[in-house]
Design an enzyme around this catalytic site. Structure first.
Site, PDB file in Angstrom:
ATOM      1  N   GLY A  14       0.777  -1.240   0.000  1.00 12.53           N
ATOM      2  CA  GLY A  14       0.000   0.000   0.000  1.00 12.53           C
ATOM      3  C   GLY A  14       0.805   1.285   0.000  1.00 12.53           C
ATOM      4  O   GLY A  14       0.320   2.313   0.477  1.00 12.53           O
ATOM      5  N   ASN A 109      -5.546   2.352 -12.984  1.00 11.40           N
ATOM      6  CA  ASN A 109      -4.543   1.454 -12.400  1.00 11.40           C
ATOM      7  C   ASN A 109      -3.168   2.086 -12.559  1.00 11.40           C
ATOM      8  O   ASN A 109      -2.945   2.858 -13.483  1.00 11.40           O
ATOM      9  CB  ASN A 109      -4.568   0.108 -13.156  1.00 11.40           C
ATOM     10  CG  ASN A 109      -3.563  -0.878 -12.607  1.00 11.40           C
ATOM     11  OD1 ASN A 109      -3.435  -1.033 -11.385  1.00 11.40           O
ATOM     12  ND2 ASN A 109      -2.822  -1.539 -13.481  1.00 11.40           N
ATOM     13  N   HIS A 111       0.872   0.949 -13.033  1.00 13.48           N
ATOM     14  CA  HIS A 111       1.679  -0.219 -13.430  1.00 13.48           C
ATOM     15  C   HIS A 111       3.142   0.219 -13.511  1.00 13.48           C
ATOM     16  O   HIS A 111       3.437   1.287 -14.070  1.00 13.48           O
ATOM     17  CB  HIS A 111       1.172  -0.729 -14.784  1.00 13.48           C
ATOM     18  CG  HIS A 111       1.910  -1.941 -15.252  1.00 13.48           C
ATOM     19  ND1 HIS A 111       1.631  -3.205 -14.794  1.00 13.48           N
ATOM     20  CD2 HIS A 111       2.949  -2.074 -16.124  1.00 13.48           C
ATOM     21  CE1 HIS A 111       2.446  -4.076 -15.363  1.00 13.48           C
ATOM     22  NE2 HIS A 111       3.254  -3.408 -16.174  1.00 13.48           N
TER      23      HIS A 111
HETATM   24  C1  GAR Z   1       3.475  -1.082  -7.406  1.00 17.40           C
HETATM   25  O1  GAR Z   1       4.766  -1.058  -7.952  1.00 17.40           O
HETATM   26  C2  GAR Z   1       2.431  -1.131  -8.510  1.00 17.40           C
HETATM   27  O2  GAR Z   1       2.776  -0.374  -9.630  1.00 17.40           O
HETATM   28  C3  GAR Z   1       2.430  -2.606  -8.835  1.00 17.40           C
HETATM   29  O3  GAR Z   1       2.487  -3.243  -7.588  1.00 17.40           O
HETATM   30  C4  GAR Z   1       3.218  -2.402  -6.678  1.00 17.40           C
HETATM   31  C5  GAR Z   1       2.361  -2.199  -5.447  1.00 17.40           C
HETATM   32  O4  GAR Z   1       3.078  -1.516  -4.464  1.00 17.40           O
HETATM   33  N1  GAR Z   1       1.251  -2.961  -9.554  1.00 17.40           N
HETATM   34  C6  GAR Z   1       1.232  -3.872 -10.530  1.00 17.40           C
HETATM   35  O5  GAR Z   1       2.212  -4.525 -10.858  1.00 17.40           O
HETATM   36  C7  GAR Z   1      -0.118  -4.064 -11.190  1.00 17.40           C
HETATM   37  N2  GAR Z   1       0.020  -4.650 -12.468  1.00 17.40           N
HETATM   38  P1  GAR Z   1       2.330  -0.802  -3.250  1.00 17.40           P
HETATM   39  O6  GAR Z   1       1.385  -1.845  -2.664  1.00 17.40           O
HETATM   40  O7  GAR Z   1       3.419  -0.435  -2.302  1.00 17.40           O
HETATM   41  O8  GAR Z   1       1.581   0.384  -3.809  1.00 17.40           O
END
Ligand code: GAR
Length: 219
Positions: A14, A109, A111
């Site tokens: 998060g 979203n 990414h």
């Molecule tokens: C982030 O790097 C986000 O961009 C990626 O997961 C991570 C979550 O980090 N999302 C994806 O890969 C979706 N395809 P967080 O929970 O610390 O925000």
């Protein structure tokens, strides 16, 4: 000021949720978080929301008979909370056409790559293997093609010769934390809208003046 009501979907740490919480703490930020949904119990992101007094809901996907039942529960919760824009922030479930149809043009979203390059998983590993000199992050609308919807905003970082996956991920993540609140702000201000699968940029002049469309590389 009327604020855009956000519902955030997470599965873990998060840190992007935290960036949005921090942005929303500014009274002049044009959006507020009204609900955080996680499909995984007891994750750090839920604790972050609770510390900020934001209502949370845990919906473990495995407890539903199928994807549509899971997404019906998600849809209902967002509607009940008055959500106007769903922001996926590290939400690691494939979203089916059912939920996409309910929220098309109102679900985004983040990414960690420069889409359309490197959709899917194991992104930083694949970026390093590819030999590309740049990576970055993308905020996009959610469409049926995974990581394939219209692009709202991107930030670019260099890939350095001695990079590890962790170092590259950290450099990209730092930009994600800037980019996601900026993208939400542009949407809340009506500077970016969605029409028939495309992003419409309504205020190019002020976006350019504010440096929002200048290609900048962040180290
Ligand atoms: C982030 O790097 C986000 O961009 C990626 O997961 C991570 C979550 O980090 N999302 C994806 O890969 C979706 N395809 P967080 O929970 O610390 O925000």
């Amino acid at each position: 000021m009327k604020k855009l009501k956000l519902g955030i979907q997470i599965s873990g740490r998060g840190s992007n949720l935290q960036a949005l919480i921090d942005a929303c703490a500014d009274k002049d930020f044009p959006a507020e978080i009204v609900l955080v949904i996680s499909n995984v119990a007891d994750v750090e992101g839920l604790a972050r929301a609770q510390r900020a007094n934001i209502p949370t809901l845990t919906l473990p996907h495995k407890t539903f008979p199928n994807r549509e039942a899971f997404e019906k529960a998600i849809d209902e919760a967002h509607r009940k909370a008055g959500v106007e824009l769903i922001c996926n922030a590290g939400f690691m479930r494939i979203i089916s056409p059912y939920l996409i149809n309910q929220w098309r043009g109102r679900m985004i979203n983040i990414h960690p790559s420069l889409l359309p390059a490197f959709p899917g998983l194991d992104i930083h590993q694949r970026v390093l293997q590819s030999g590309t000199l740049f990576s970055g992050c993308t905020v996009h609308y959610v469409e049926e093609a995974v990581d394939g919807g219209a692009i709202i905003a991107q930030a670019v970082v260099p890939v350095l010769p001695d990079d590890s996956e962790d170092r590259l991920a950290a450099r990209v993540l730092k930009q994600e934390h800037q980019l996601y609140p900026m993208a939400v702000r542009l949407i809340a201000q009506g500077k970016i809208t969605y029409q028939d699968g495309k992003v419409i940029r309504n205020d190019m002049e002020s976006m350019c003046q504010n440096g929002l469309l200048n290609p900048a590389i962040h180290s």
